[in-house]
Design a protein around this motif. Structure first.
Motif, PDB file in Angstrom:
ATOM      1  N   SER A 185       0.795  -1.221   0.045  1.00  0.00           N
ATOM      2  CA  SER A 185      -0.102   0.054   0.193  1.00  0.00           C
ATOM      3  C   SER A 185       0.700   1.296   0.007  1.00  0.00           C
ATOM      4  O   SER A 185       0.515   2.237  -0.019  1.00  0.00           O
ATOM      5  N   GLN A 186       2.276   0.923   0.085  1.00  0.00           N
ATOM      6  CA  GLN A 186       3.200   2.382   0.125  1.00  0.00           C
ATOM      7  C   GLN A 186       3.307   2.957  -1.230  1.00  0.00           C
ATOM      8  O   GLN A 186       3.284   2.436  -2.216  1.00  0.00           O
ATOM      9  N   THR A 187       4.036   3.931  -1.307  1.00  0.00           N
ATOM     10  CA  THR A 187       4.516   5.103  -2.445  1.00  0.00           C
ATOM     11  C   THR A 187       5.826   5.087  -1.985  1.00  0.00           C
ATOM     12  O   THR A 187       6.345   5.587  -1.007  1.00  0.00           O
ATOM     13  N   VAL A 188       6.855   4.709  -2.990  1.00  0.00           N
ATOM     14  CA  VAL A 188       8.205   4.945  -2.836  1.00  0.00           C
ATOM     15  C   VAL A 188       8.942   5.672  -3.640  1.00  0.00           C
ATOM     16  O   VAL A 188       8.470   5.735  -4.963  1.00  0.00           O
ATOM     17  N   GLY A 241      14.396  13.844 -13.628  1.00  0.00           N
ATOM     18  CA  GLY A 241      14.489  14.926 -12.514  1.00  0.00           C
ATOM     19  C   GLY A 241      15.625  14.448 -11.844  1.00  0.00           C
ATOM     20  O   GLY A 241      16.606  13.555 -12.077  1.00  0.00           O
ATOM     21  N   ASP A 242      16.120  15.445 -10.888  1.00  0.00           N
ATOM     22  CA  ASP A 242      17.338  15.377  -9.938  1.00  0.00           C
ATOM     23  C   ASP A 242      16.927  15.712  -8.545  1.00  0.00           C
ATOM     24  O   ASP A 242      15.766  16.089  -8.088  1.00  0.00           O
ATOM     25  N   SER A 243      17.877  15.544  -7.761  1.00  0.00           N
ATOM     26  CA  SER A 243      17.860  15.645  -6.353  1.00  0.00           C
ATOM     27  C   SER A 243      17.480  17.388  -5.928  1.00  0.00           C
ATOM     28  O   SER A 243      16.979  17.542  -4.843  1.00  0.00           O
ATOM     29  N   ALA A 244      17.927  18.118  -6.745  1.00  0.00           N
ATOM     30  CA  ALA A 244      17.658  19.441  -6.584  1.00  0.00           C
ATOM     31  C   ALA A 244      16.240  19.810  -6.905  1.00  0.00           C
ATOM     32  O   ALA A 244      15.854  21.200  -6.743  1.00  0.00           O
ATOM     33  N   GLY A 245      15.385  19.122  -7.606  1.00  0.00           N
ATOM     34  CA  GLY A 245      14.269  19.572  -8.229  1.00  0.00           C
ATOM     35  C   GLY A 245      13.004  18.650  -7.472  1.00  0.00           C
ATOM     36  O   GLY A 245      12.072  18.615  -8.393  1.00  0.00           O
ATOM     37  N   ILE A 246      13.089  18.070  -6.450  1.00  0.00           N
ATOM     38  CA  ILE A 246      12.075  17.206  -5.917  1.00  0.00           C
ATOM     39  C   ILE A 246      10.757  18.003  -6.021  1.00  0.00           C
ATOM     40  O   ILE A 246       9.645  17.413  -6.174  1.00  0.00           O
ATOM     41  N   GLY A 247      10.638  19.305  -5.349  1.00  0.00           N
ATOM     42  CA  GLY A 247       9.568  20.024  -5.319  1.00  0.00           C
ATOM     43  C   GLY A 247       8.906  20.151  -6.587  1.00  0.00           C
ATOM     44  O   GLY A 247       7.480  20.178  -6.752  1.00  0.00           O
ATOM     45  N   ARG A 248       9.601  20.226  -7.630  1.00  0.00           N
ATOM     46  CA  ARG A 248       8.781  20.497  -9.108  1.00  0.00           C
ATOM     47  C   ARG A 248       8.279  19.122  -9.608  1.00  0.00           C
ATOM     48  O   ARG A 248       7.542  19.326 -10.592  1.00  0.00           O
ATOM     49  N   ILE A 268       5.122  10.469   0.214  1.00  0.00           N
ATOM     50  CA  ILE A 268       6.221   9.553  -0.140  1.00  0.00           C
ATOM     51  C   ILE A 268       6.288   8.750   1.347  1.00  0.00           C
ATOM     52  O   ILE A 268       6.547   9.237   2.396  1.00  0.00           O
ATOM     53  N   ASP A 269       6.208   7.315   1.083  1.00  0.00           N
ATOM     54  CA  ASP A 269       6.415   6.516   2.387  1.00  0.00           C
ATOM     55  C   ASP A 269       7.861   6.119   2.662  1.00  0.00           C
ATOM     56  O   ASP A 269       8.391   5.922   3.764  1.00  0.00           O
ATOM     57  N   VAL A 302       8.154  15.989   1.681  1.00  0.00           N
ATOM     58  CA  VAL A 302       7.296  15.123   0.985  1.00  0.00           C
ATOM     59  C   VAL A 302       7.077  13.636   1.619  1.00  0.00           C
ATOM     60  O   VAL A 302       6.272  12.838   1.258  1.00  0.00           O
ATOM     61  N   LEU A 303       8.049  13.437   2.391  1.00  0.00           N
ATOM     62  CA  LEU A 303       7.897  12.019   3.224  1.00  0.00           C
ATOM     63  C   LEU A 303       6.987  12.089   4.338  1.00  0.00           C
ATOM     64  O   LEU A 303       6.808  12.952   4.994  1.00  0.00           O
ATOM     65  N   ALA A 304       6.105  11.113   4.321  1.00  0.00           N
ATOM     66  CA  ALA A 304       5.304  10.887   5.467  1.00  0.00           C
ATOM     67  C   ALA A 304       5.787  10.840   6.854  1.00  0.00           C
ATOM     68  O   ALA A 304       7.013  10.768   7.188  1.00  0.00           O
ATOM     69  N   PRO A 305       4.801  11.226   7.949  1.00  0.00           N
ATOM     70  CA  PRO A 305       5.467  11.348   9.171  1.00  0.00           C
ATOM     71  C   PRO A 305       6.235   9.968   9.611  1.00  0.00           C
ATOM     72  O   PRO A 305       7.258  10.353  10.041  1.00  0.00           O
ATOM     73  N   ARG A 306       5.812   8.989   9.014  1.00  0.00           N
ATOM     74  CA  ARG A 306       6.691   7.678   9.513  1.00  0.00           C
ATOM     75  C   ARG A 306       7.319   7.243   8.561  1.00  0.00           C
ATOM     76  O   ARG A 306       8.106   6.039   8.424  1.00  0.00           O
TER      77      ARG A 306
END
Length: 288
Positions: free
Chosen positions: A36-39, A90-97, A103-104, A127-131
């Motif tokens: 059920s997760q998103t990676v 994409g790249d690590s500098a543009g995760i927000g875009r 994301i779990d 972007v990562l879920a609380p856990r």
């Protein structure tokens, strides 16, 4: 125009050894993966991790700056019937875009060492879920067997041939990559951190993550022995940007022939063994 990363992509997909099954068992346990997760697989290359995780989660976002790597991953996913992987440039500098959902788990290969160590955890915090958490997977080079215990180990033979064709390899460091994201390949030398420098790099990784929002850090390691044929070792070198077909140009055929000759002269048996350590550093937010 072809880049080293583009021309290396098909060799990367075919010849890079997979991570051990224990890695996926650890991720399943630590993040309760139940389909059920998103990676997010950041610096995914041709989906070395994504393709395995796709069977364990609902959705995988495989992100890499090199279109040829993504194309290889997409091809393999089609062959394996994996329909729950989104291949994103994409790249690590543009995760927000990327406009990702919550994301779990974010998995990163050793390319983490070529990403901004301060900015990246901060970007992932949004972007990562609380856990949720980050899993950085690193390969540390180990010993290789010389012919009947005599003479240099076979990696020295490979290094000597590469040096003749391409010059000496640059020393591995921890600065920014010339690859836009530090994507599929994290250093010109490949994806292994050598010797003591590798161990120091692992400690540096833990220290950097411990100073981020994901300050609960634990590393698990596994030793694994790899055995390669001559053809597999030649393919492995072509999977590295430093010795990719684009870098070799019209010397590619000569390089392949000379490397095969030198390896068989070193050990006519044609099988080459090496022990490596795979390290998974998992960082999560501290529990409140």
């Amino acid at each position: 125009m072809s880049t080293p990363y583009a021309s290396a992509a098909p060799y990367y997909a075919r010849y890079r050894p997979p991570y051990p099954a224990e890695l996926y068992a650890l991720l399943t346990e630590r993040f309760a993966l139940d389909g059920s997760q998103t990676v997010l697989d950041l610096g995914a290359g041709p989906g070395t991790v994504s393709l395995r995780l796709a069977a364990l989660v609902e959705q995988v976002y495989a992100v890499d700056p090199e279109p040829a790597m993504l194309a290889e991953g997409c091809r393999l996913a089609e062959e394996q019937g994996r329909t729950n992987i989104a291949w994103l440039r994409g790249d690590s500098a543009g995760i927000g875009r990327l406009c990702l959902p919550r994301i779990d788990l974010c998995v990163i290969g050793g390319a983490f060492h070529r990403m901004d160590p301060t900015r990246l955890p901060a970007e992932l915090d949004s972007v990562l879920a609380p856990r949720g958490g980050i899993a950085v997977v690193t390969t540390l080079a180990g010993a290789a067997a010389g012919q009947q215990g005599r003479g240099p180990a076979w990696p020295a033979v490979v290094d000597e041939v590469c040096a003749r064709f391409l010059g000496s390899a640059p020393r591995t460091g921890h600065g920014p990559s010339t690859h836009p994201a530090g994507g599929a390949e994290e250093a010109e030398q490949g994806d292994e951190l050598q010797g003591l420098e590798g161990l120091e790099g692992l400690q540096e990784l833990e220290d950097r993550l411990a100073k981020s929002a994901f300050s609960h850090v634990r590393t698990t390691t596994w030793e694994r022995s790899t055995r390669c044929t001559v053809d597999e070792l030649v393919g492995l070198q072509l999977s590295r940007p430093r010795s990719s077909p684009a870098r070799l140009g019209d010397r590619k055929g000569a390089f392949e022939s000379e490397l095969r000759r030198a390896l068989l002269a070193h050990d006519p048996g044609g099988t080459y063994s090496r022990t490596v350590t795979v390290a998974a550093t998992i960082a999560t937010r501290p529990r409140r």
